[in-house]
Scaffold this active site. Structure first.
Site, PDB file in Angstrom:
ATOM      1  N   LYS A   7       0.788  -1.233   0.000  1.00 53.50           N
ATOM      2  CA  LYS A   7       0.000   0.000   0.000  1.00 53.50           C
ATOM      3  C   LYS A   7       0.822   1.286   0.000  1.00 53.50           C
ATOM      4  CE  LYS A   7      -4.388  -1.448   0.225  1.00 53.50           C
ATOM      5  NZ  LYS A   7      -5.460  -0.994  -0.688  1.00 53.50           N
ATOM      6  N   SER A  56       0.707  -9.969  -1.439  1.00 54.72           N
ATOM      7  CA  SER A  56       0.457  -8.534  -1.273  1.00 54.72           C
ATOM      8  C   SER A  56       0.821  -7.967   0.093  1.00 54.72           C
ATOM      9  CB  SER A  56      -1.018  -8.228  -1.562  1.00 54.72           C
ATOM     10  OG  SER A  56      -1.858  -8.992  -0.710  1.00 54.72           O
TER      11      SER A  56
END
Length: 337
Positions: A66, A317
């Protein structure tokens, strides 16, 4: 190149995204984000019959991808906009990404979280210098409150996925994969709101249209999967999954348009398959990952995808998972082959 009207996060307008936007994001991120490894896994290659390369975003700053999108968004703001600060709504990895990016620029950041957000996530976000506001019973109520605060303060709202600069930042993962493994044939990506897969697909399809980009979503949180297959935005009132980072009620308007244009396939995995993959990654590869980070590999191990003989990049991720949760899973799946 893709064009879509975006009406989220305080941004309204027609946005055209291209490979050049991802290149610009890569330049901005070069001295900030880690260039994470793309590692061949012999273990998972043998199990699937494909050459499996893991893109290790669990080793990224803040423990997840992120920071790429959050930093690129804030870097793209004018000095006047940055001076007024940024705000977001998140109880997860996006919160820490925005907080760290704001800290880098020395600007105020506010993160609105649900009132019952885990203390560990609150303290981690505060540790990067952000002000945390606890309100609402869930993410959607926190999101509404954050938008209202943004208007009151004049600060910029940083959407977790439905924002062109955020998408371009996430797209740098796709660039790195192609630079490190030019012969890759498939890239498998976990999907929540669609920002990660939209950015990767944008970066890849512009120059390497033959490379297939495949989305994976939990069966209990499948709004993007339903939207992609039906051709219209779908909404789920109560998404639920052990992969909480992928639990989104509906994808964004911009990300939906990009997924429909660039994504080649979309599959679902069960929570049990995700949990089992988390354990296998820890046990066999010594990789600690959260549920969202294990979802893409789960699709291959559970044979939801059949890519035997292919070179496959699998995006891991993030790795921000409660260790007590890991302890419970390892006990549950002990001895699973």
């Amino acid at each position: 190149m893709t064009n879509s009207k975006q009406k989220w996060g305080g941004c309204v307008g027609d946005y055209t995204l291209s490979y050049k936007d991802v290149e610009q994001a890569q330049t901005r991120l070069r001295m900030v984000a880690h260039r994470t490894p793309l590692s061949l896994s012999r273990t998972f290659s043998d199990r699937t019959g494909a050459a499996i390369y893991l893109k290790m975003e669990n080793m990224q700053k803040t423990g997840a991808f992120k920071i790429r999108g959050a930093f690129n968004k804030i870097a793209a703001l004018s000095s006047r906009q940055r001076a007024k600060g940024v705000i977001t709504a998140s109880a997860g990895n996006h919160a820490q990404g925005v907080a760290l990016a704001a800290q880098h620029f020395g600007i105020p950041a506010t993160v609105v979280m649900p009132a019952r957000a885990p203390e560990s996530k609150v303290s981690a976000t505060q540790g990067y210098g952000a002000q945390v506001v606890l309100t609402g019973d869930n993410y959607d109520e926190a999101y509404v409150a954050a938008l209202a605060l943004s208007l009151q303060q004049g600060s910029t709202f940083v959407h977790a996925f439905d924002d062109p600069d955020v998408i371009a930042g996430q797209g740098t993962i796709g660039m790195e994969i192609m630079e490190d493994l030019p012969t890759v044939e498939d890239i498998v990506v976990p999907v929540g709101g669609g920002g990660l897969i939209s950015g990767i697909a944008l970066a890849v399809k512009q120059l390497w249209p033959h490379v297939r980009v495949i989305g994976v979503q939990p069966a209990g949180s499948d709004a993007a999967y339903r939207s992609w297959h039906s051709g219209s935005l779908q909404h789920i009132e109560h998404p639920h999954s052990v992969a909480d980072g992928l639990s989104v009620k509906t994808p964004g308007q911009l990300t939906f348009a990009m997924m429909r244009k660039f994504v080649d396939d979309f599959v679902l995995v069960s929570d049990k398959e995700i949990e089992q993959t988390m354990c296998l990654m820890l046990e066999r590869s010594k990789v600690l990952t959260e549920g969202a980070g294990a979802a893409a590999l789960a699709a291959l191990l559970s044979e939801r995808l059949h890519l035997q003989g292919h070179r496959v990049a699998v995006v891991v991720s993030g790795g921000n998972v409660d260790l007590t949760r890991v302890s419970g899973l390892t006990a549950q799946f002990a001895g699973v082959k």
